[in-house]
Design an enzyme around this catalytic site. Sequence first.
Site, PDB file in Angstrom:
ATOM      1  N   GLU A 149      -4.362  -6.504   3.967  1.00 58.15           N
ATOM      2  CA  GLU A 149      -3.488  -7.328   3.143  1.00 58.15           C
ATOM      3  C   GLU A 149      -2.403  -7.971   3.845  1.00 58.15           C
ATOM      4  OE1 GLU A 149      -0.183  -7.512  -0.165  1.00 58.15           O
ATOM      5  OE2 GLU A 149      -0.058  -6.027   1.456  1.00 58.15           O
ATOM      6  N   ASP A 163      -2.239  -1.951   3.669  1.00 54.19           N
ATOM      7  CA  ASP A 163      -1.126  -2.580   2.686  1.00 54.19           C
ATOM      8  C   ASP A 163      -0.160  -3.088   3.835  1.00 54.19           C
ATOM      9  OD1 ASP A 163       0.253  -2.743   0.204  1.00 54.19           O
ATOM     10  OD2 ASP A 163       1.772  -1.771   1.218  1.00 54.19           O
TER      11      ASP A 163
HETATM   12  C1  NOJ Z   1       1.250  -4.890  -1.598  1.00 52.64           C
HETATM   13  C2  NOJ Z   1       0.792  -4.070  -2.757  1.00 52.64           C
HETATM   14  O1  NOJ Z   1      -0.244  -4.986  -3.122  1.00 52.64           O
HETATM   15  C3  NOJ Z   1       1.892  -4.085  -3.722  1.00 52.64           C
HETATM   16  O2  NOJ Z   1       1.563  -3.604  -5.271  1.00 52.64           O
HETATM   17  C4  NOJ Z   1       3.172  -3.363  -3.196  1.00 52.64           C
HETATM   18  O3  NOJ Z   1       4.087  -3.426  -3.863  1.00 52.64           O
HETATM   19  C5  NOJ Z   1       3.469  -3.915  -1.907  1.00 52.64           C
HETATM   20  N1  NOJ Z   1       2.345  -4.325  -0.837  1.00 52.64           N
HETATM   21  C6  NOJ Z   1       4.340  -2.721  -1.205  1.00 52.64           C
HETATM   22  O4  NOJ Z   1       3.592  -1.652  -0.651  1.00 52.64           O
END
Ligand code: NOJ
Length: 553
Positions: free
Chosen positions: A283, A224
């Site tokens: 991500e 993440d």
């Molecule tokens: C990306 C995640 O996919 C999302 O759902 C989240 O709110 C943010 N990162 C913060 O962790």
Amino acid sequence: MTQELTTSLATEPARSSESPGWWRDAVIYQVYVRSFADSDGDGIGDLRGARERLPHLAGLGVDAVWLTPFYASPQADGGYDVADYRAVDPLFGSLGDADDLVRTAHELGLKVIVDVVPNHSSDQHPWFREALADRPGGAARARYHFRPGRGVHGELPPNDWESVFGGPAWTRTTDPDGTPGEWYLHLFAPQQPDLDWDSPEVRAEFDSVLRFWLDLGVDGFRIDVAHGMVKAAGLPDIGHTEQAKLIGSQVLPFFDQDGVHEIHRSWRRLLDSYPGDRIGVAEAWAPTAERLALYVRPDELHQAFNFQFLKCPWDAAAMRQVIDESLAATGSVGAPTTWVLSNHDVVRHLTRYADGSPERGLARARAAALLTLALPGSSYLYQGEELGLPEVTDLPDELRQDPAFFRTSPDGQDGQSGQDGFRDGCRVPLPWTRSGESHGFGPGGSWLPQPDTWSGLSVEAQTGDPDSTLELYRGALALRRELPGLGDGEMSWLQAPAGVLALSRPGFVCTLNTLGEEVELPVPGRALLSSAPLTYKAGTVCIPPDSCAWWAI
Ligand code: NOJ
């Protein structure tokens, strides 16, 4: 009008690799645990529910599942606010349930990827509680970003950074004696304080967390905010507002800093020290395909989500450009490209493509699925896209849970209320059965209401119906396994009329018509699968509007 469908030079070979791993062409299915299947009737999906439904995924034909966070968390942001990285939240089950799920998945031939959330913890994490109790400059505060405020009395935030969810990225603390104290940084909700990755303790802790889950048998991590863990030295001002709009279009002092790569390199070494092919998936929101490719250099992570493709409009020329740029960028570092249409943070692609017409949205979504599954590399599917689920756009505000909704629109009065763009509408629990409590999601209702029309979209209703979206996905995934030309490997473009894409892979052609009218082409080969019925004339085939077809040649 009949068009020539002749081979022309096009892209360079997508990539080549001596020893492809499973992940290079894997189809990875995202399970949003809270909304996949509920075993205990509390209306919230859980690990046992997910485990019971794994045969659906094995039968669908995917290679792996990615589970969104199920760790101990106050759920201020759907579990992306972790209070204990080694514990399963009772909402989702127990560590034993996680262990069972991983074992069952492996028995079914499915790999398991779990989320890791290293940019921030929950404000309920013991470290943050210790930090709040500590004095300014104390060791416990060094794990986060605490700073004195600006202004005569420290009443202004330390810099001008904005939270991705709206409002300032800083919250002021209150000292034990009740007076206002330092501020702490949170790029997301205030309940998600950013960790300071300059702290050796933070680094050591996450190494240990990764090992914990690798020892339990997971096959990798979705990382993440992989682009956000390192902030520019001195935390400099940005100089203007509406910073969320800049994410993914430029390097920011808090996103896509070069320093993050050193962390990913060290994680790669850790992953490689384990037997089997354990992977890291970034991500990462990077401004260009080239900068995104830096995350998947040979000594860094294995994959990065291709958000440029996700953001691409329904336009053949734009799609071709993104595909070419993606393949060239990842090819230059020897990594596979990923293809992503939807996830739990964006409006479902059926609705994005609909342009006001749900039928058009469905036609395009079905076509987009065939296009992406024909491209070289790995594909990510978001739960429910195989059912052709649309975004739910009429959720009552009082049921919403997305913190972005409340931070942007505290009382739903700013014109955003009920509109697309927030993240609950793509998180509505899946319909498994035509009827019954929450359409088979679980025995006790569902945390967000499912539209009545979802009865006909349920797994049960679509199974065995050759025209259904579910059977289209099943057929495509079966063919993808069977045909040696698909998955990893080479691709080139064939000449095609404006608005049409025709791509060639060994023994295979894929034709996509993005136009609102049918297009007549010379028959490329033997039809394998199409997202809409094809009709033939002498030597030509009519490709329906907004449709895609696969051909054996
Ligand atoms: C990306 C995640 O996919 C999302 O759902 C989240 O709110 C943010 N990162 C913060 O962790």
